[in-house]
Motif scaffolding. Structure first.
Motif, PDB file in Angstrom:
ATOM      1  N   ALA A   1      13.306 -17.141   8.872  1.00  0.00           N
ATOM      2  CA  ALA A   1      12.122 -16.477   8.351  1.00  0.00           C
ATOM      3  C   ALA A   1      11.747 -15.616   9.451  1.00  0.00           C
ATOM      4  CB  ALA A   1      11.181 -17.278   7.713  1.00  0.00           C
ATOM      5  N   ASP A   2      11.497 -16.236  10.794  1.00  0.00           N
ATOM      6  CA  ASP A   2      10.795 -15.868  11.987  1.00  0.00           C
ATOM      7  C   ASP A   2      11.520 -14.670  12.480  1.00  0.00           C
ATOM      8  OD1 ASP A   2       8.709 -17.513  11.812  1.00  0.00           O
ATOM      9  OD2 ASP A   2       9.570 -18.993  13.233  1.00  0.00           O
ATOM     10  N   GLU A   3      12.851 -14.864  12.416  1.00  0.00           N
ATOM     11  CA  GLU A   3      13.825 -13.696  12.972  1.00  0.00           C
ATOM     12  C   GLU A   3      13.706 -12.539  12.032  1.00  0.00           C
ATOM     13  OE1 GLU A   3      17.583 -15.668  15.117  1.00  0.00           O
ATOM     14  OE2 GLU A   3      17.376 -16.160  12.888  1.00  0.00           O
ATOM     15  N   THR A   4      13.366 -12.815  10.691  1.00  0.00           N
ATOM     16  CA  THR A   4      13.352 -11.750   9.923  1.00  0.00           C
ATOM     17  C   THR A   4      11.999 -11.000  10.018  1.00  0.00           C
ATOM     18  OG1 THR A   4      14.624 -12.828   8.124  1.00  0.00           O
ATOM     19  CG2 THR A   4      13.156 -10.998   7.432  1.00  0.00           C
ATOM     20  N   ALA A   5      10.969 -11.781  10.232  1.00  0.00           N
ATOM     21  CA  ALA A   5       9.558 -11.093  10.483  1.00  0.00           C
ATOM     22  C   ALA A   5       9.775 -10.266  11.541  1.00  0.00           C
ATOM     23  CB  ALA A   5       8.682 -12.374  10.736  1.00  0.00           C
ATOM     24  N   LYS A   6      10.265 -10.825  12.769  1.00  0.00           N
ATOM     25  CA  LYS A   6      10.273  -9.882  14.041  1.00  0.00           C
ATOM     26  C   LYS A   6      10.991  -8.695  13.884  1.00  0.00           C
ATOM     27  CE  LYS A   6       9.991 -13.700  17.049  1.00  0.00           C
ATOM     28  NZ  LYS A   6      10.758 -14.863  17.889  1.00  0.00           N
TER      29      LYS A   6
ATOM     30  N   ILE B   1      11.679  -6.983  11.011  1.00  0.00           N
ATOM     31  CA  ILE B   1      10.631  -5.958  10.060  1.00  0.00           C
ATOM     32  C   ILE B   1       9.400  -5.482  10.989  1.00  0.00           C
ATOM     33  CG2 ILE B   1       9.508  -5.806   7.889  1.00  0.00           C
ATOM     34  CD1 ILE B   1      11.387  -7.779   6.754  1.00  0.00           C
ATOM     35  N   LYS B   2       8.999  -6.232  11.954  1.00  0.00           N
ATOM     36  CA  LYS B   2       7.797  -5.886  12.596  1.00  0.00           C
ATOM     37  C   LYS B   2       8.188  -4.532  13.478  1.00  0.00           C
ATOM     38  CE  LYS B   2       4.101  -7.312  15.466  1.00  0.00           C
ATOM     39  NZ  LYS B   2       3.669  -8.466  16.308  1.00  0.00           N
ATOM     40  N   ARG B   3       9.545  -4.552  13.810  1.00  0.00           N
ATOM     41  CA  ARG B   3      10.177  -3.408  14.794  1.00  0.00           C
ATOM     42  C   ARG B   3      10.550  -2.045  13.951  1.00  0.00           C
ATOM     43  NH1 ARG B   3      12.551  -7.609  17.777  1.00  0.00           N
ATOM     44  NH2 ARG B   3      14.692  -6.760  17.136  1.00  0.00           N
ATOM     45  N   ALA B   4      10.607  -2.270  12.582  1.00  0.00           N
ATOM     46  CA  ALA B   4      11.161  -1.187  11.747  1.00  0.00           C
ATOM     47  C   ALA B   4      10.487   0.057  11.739  1.00  0.00           C
ATOM     48  CB  ALA B   4      11.408  -1.807  10.344  1.00  0.00           C
ATOM     49  N   VAL B   5      11.340   1.069  11.556  1.00  0.00           N
ATOM     50  CA  VAL B   5      10.719   2.462  11.768  1.00  0.00           C
ATOM     51  C   VAL B   5       9.931   2.778  10.418  1.00  0.00           C
ATOM     52  CG1 VAL B   5      11.419   4.957  12.012  1.00  0.00           C
ATOM     53  CG2 VAL B   5      12.631   3.091  13.301  1.00  0.00           C
ATOM     54  N   THR B   6       8.756   3.377  10.630  1.00  0.00           N
ATOM     55  CA  THR B   6       8.108   4.020   9.557  1.00  0.00           C
ATOM     56  C   THR B   6       7.629   5.166  10.029  1.00  0.00           C
ATOM     57  OG1 THR B   6       5.880   2.604  10.119  1.00  0.00           O
ATOM     58  CG2 THR B   6       7.219   1.857   8.552  1.00  0.00           C
ATOM     59  N   ASP B   7       6.328   5.663   9.590  1.00  0.00           N
ATOM     60  CA  ASP B   7       5.735   7.034  10.031  1.00  0.00           C
ATOM     61  C   ASP B   7       4.220   7.036  10.017  1.00  0.00           C
ATOM     62  OD1 ASP B   7       4.654   7.397   7.347  1.00  0.00           O
ATOM     63  OD2 ASP B   7       6.308   8.408   6.820  1.00  0.00           O
ATOM     64  N   SER B   8       3.538   8.071  10.567  1.00  0.00           N
ATOM     65  CA  SER B   8       2.156   7.791  10.861  1.00  0.00           C
ATOM     66  C   SER B   8       1.217   8.118   9.592  1.00  0.00           C
ATOM     67  CB  SER B   8       1.804   8.897  11.696  1.00  0.00           C
ATOM     68  OG  SER B   8       2.110  10.354  11.399  1.00  0.00           O
ATOM     69  N   ASP B   9       1.821   8.329   8.389  1.00  0.00           N
ATOM     70  CA  ASP B   9       0.939   8.623   7.420  1.00  0.00           C
ATOM     71  C   ASP B   9       0.696   7.075   6.605  1.00  0.00           C
ATOM     72  OD1 ASP B   9      -0.149   9.104   4.728  1.00  0.00           O
ATOM     73  OD2 ASP B   9       1.262  10.587   4.048  1.00  0.00           O
ATOM     74  N   ARG B  10      -0.674   6.789   6.747  1.00  0.00           N
ATOM     75  CA  ARG B  10      -1.036   5.385   6.122  1.00  0.00           C
ATOM     76  C   ARG B  10      -0.572   5.293   4.540  1.00  0.00           C
ATOM     77  NH1 ARG B  10      -3.129   1.932   8.847  1.00  0.00           N
ATOM     78  NH2 ARG B  10      -4.167   0.674   6.947  1.00  0.00           N
TER      79      ARG B  10
ATOM     80  N   GLY C   1       0.946  -2.908   6.441  1.00  0.00           N
ATOM     81  CA  GLY C   1       0.713  -3.585   5.122  1.00  0.00           C
ATOM     82  C   GLY C   1       2.249  -3.705   4.478  1.00  0.00           C
ATOM     83  N   LEU C   2       2.788  -2.468   4.601  1.00  0.00           N
ATOM     84  CA  LEU C   2       4.162  -2.538   3.904  1.00  0.00           C
ATOM     85  C   LEU C   2       5.173  -3.309   4.721  1.00  0.00           C
ATOM     86  CD1 LEU C   2       6.608  -1.228   2.264  1.00  0.00           C
ATOM     87  CD2 LEU C   2       6.625   0.618   4.083  1.00  0.00           C
ATOM     88  N   LYS C   3       4.937  -3.492   5.902  1.00  0.00           N
ATOM     89  CA  LYS C   3       5.938  -4.324   6.707  1.00  0.00           C
ATOM     90  C   LYS C   3       5.566  -5.966   6.340  1.00  0.00           C
ATOM     91  CE  LYS C   3       6.906  -1.241  10.527  1.00  0.00           C
ATOM     92  NZ  LYS C   3       6.712  -1.081  12.177  1.00  0.00           N
ATOM     93  N   LYS C   4       4.340  -6.315   6.050  1.00  0.00           N
ATOM     94  CA  LYS C   4       3.843  -7.558   5.491  1.00  0.00           C
ATOM     95  C   LYS C   4       4.443  -8.027   4.201  1.00  0.00           C
ATOM     96  CE  LYS C   4      -0.433 -10.523   5.302  1.00  0.00           C
ATOM     97  NZ  LYS C   4      -0.262 -10.853   3.835  1.00  0.00           N
ATOM     98  N   LEU C   5       4.126  -6.976   3.396  1.00  0.00           N
ATOM     99  CA  LEU C   5       4.697  -7.301   1.989  1.00  0.00           C
ATOM    100  C   LEU C   5       6.414  -7.482   2.110  1.00  0.00           C
ATOM    101  CD1 LEU C   5       4.513  -7.410  -0.983  1.00  0.00           C
ATOM    102  CD2 LEU C   5       4.722  -4.918  -1.194  1.00  0.00           C
ATOM    103  N   ALA C   6       7.112  -6.512   2.596  1.00  0.00           N
ATOM    104  CA  ALA C   6       8.661  -6.599   2.729  1.00  0.00           C
ATOM    105  C   ALA C   6       8.892  -8.019   3.533  1.00  0.00           C
ATOM    106  CB  ALA C   6       9.143  -5.731   3.614  1.00  0.00           C
TER     107      ALA C   6
END
Length: 363
Positions: free
Chosen positions: A246-251, A253-262, A303-308
């Motif tokens: 679970a910790d490896e997954t969280a790390k 996803i935290k680095r996953a690419v998104t964009d600047s639009d909230r 928020g998206l990364k937290k949910l994922a």
């Protein structure tokens, strides 16, 4: 044929395959016992959530419906495009552990390795005699390899890779193969080989045919992209492996690419990275991605990364727990593979005997 002419043909073929897949699904609900499935993976790395949502989940569903299911760990195919096998024993057992952890039952599902089934591989000889060099070079996988090799010669095993896949399917007389649309040309060659063999060796009568012509069951799941927005691939390091904590997954996803639009939307064309994370969360929550995006609203990438992260970790927690139990019992894993290899060998030996009889080579 020009590209403009071939594209409508490809689209028409895909439409026919899609329609036939829907008909097969209906037939499965009525009588799953009439089907045998062949599916599998190359042990070139560890399986990830893209594999799970793209194919493993569906394999479990089909096996649980009562379909006779053969799962190949394609260890010989590792060397089609590589100079060595790498840590192949570890990877074979990693695949086996993942298969069992996600719910494939070895009492009803046959899991086996290429290299353990001599009669399967012997089918390559008669099969190679009924295909041409030009047909092999037109195969999309072989063509891509030819385009990518540069000055490096392509191996004979790579050139004959589509025939090896046909042998995988036909040795057990599988009549159904779950595939993505990009794998349809491979399956079509298996159908051609089955038909030509029976025509050449005097078994055109359907009741006397050695091989059924396998059909495609198209995947119902869309593509899960990697955490960098590109195709999820073991070689790119952009995956969430089933074996990860679970910790490896969280790390990751935290680095996953998104964009600047909230404001979060599900728009795979214009916002592929954001939409991919929405899709991953939706798959794990078994919900519609548009609904997930609407609920997130202005939660932003955080928020998206937290949910994922929460969705993936909760969904895969029981699978990971089962995987840890299996890893702790290597004797059981070895026995499962030995049993699967024995079952596959019995099937392959019977098929090869029929082939030799048809070719008048029983002495």
């Amino acid at each position: 044929m020009s590209l403009d002419q071939s594209m409508p043909d490809q689209e028409a073929s895909l439409a026919r395959s899609t329609q036939r897949s829907q008909e097969i699904e209906a037939e499965i609900q009525k009588d799953p016992s009439k089907f045998r499935i062949l599916t599998g993976d190359r042990p070139t790395g560890h399986l990830h959530i893209g594999h799970y949502f793209g194919s493993l989940q569906n394999r479990v569903r089909l096996a649980d419906l009562g379909i006779d299911t053969m799962v190949l760990i394609a260890d010989y195919q590792v060397i089609t495009d590589r100079d060595g096998v790498g840590p192949i024993r570890e990877r074979v057992y990693s695949l086996l552990t993942d298969y069992l952890a996600v719910g494939l039952d070895p009492r009803t599902v046959t899991i086996f390795t290429h290299s353990s089934i001599p009669a399967l591989n012997q089918l390559m000889l008669p099969f190679l005699s009924i295909v041409t060099d030009a047909e092999l070079r037109r195969n999309p996988t072989v063509k891509a390899e030819l385009d990518d090799t540069g000055d490096r010669p392509m191996s004979g095993l790579m050139l004959t890779y589509p025939v090896h896949q046909a042998a995988d399917i036909l040795f057990c007389k599988a009549n159904l193969v779950p595939v993505g649309k990009d794998q349809l040309p491979h399956l079509e060659l298996a159908r051609v080989i089955a038909r030509r063999f029976d025509e050449r060796y005097g078994r055109a009568d359907e009741a006397q045919q050695v091989f059924p012509e396998p059909e495609a069951l198209l995947s119902r799941s869309g593509t899960v992209l990697g955490l960098d927005g590109q195709k999820m691939s073991k070689s790119k390091g952009n995956t969430i492996e089933l074996r990860m904590s679970a910790d490896e997954t969280a790390k990751l996803i935290k680095r996953a690419v998104t964009d600047s639009d909230r404001h979060i939307t599900y728009d795979p064309v214009n916002r592929p990275e954001v939409s991919n994370l929405v899709n991953i969360a939706a798959l794990a929550l078994e919900r519609d991605p548009f609904e997930i995006a609407a609920e997130l609203g202005d939660a932003g990438g955080g928020g998206l990364k937290k949910l994922a992260t929460e969705a993936i970790n909760e969904y895969f927690a029981p699978i990971r727990a089962r995987r840890a139990e299996l890893e702790a019992d290597p004797g059981y894993l070895a026995s499962v593979l030995a049993d699967g290899n024995a079952r596959a060998n019995a099937i392959a030996d019977q098929t090869l005997a029929e082939v030799r009889t048809a070719m008048q080579m029983r002495y």
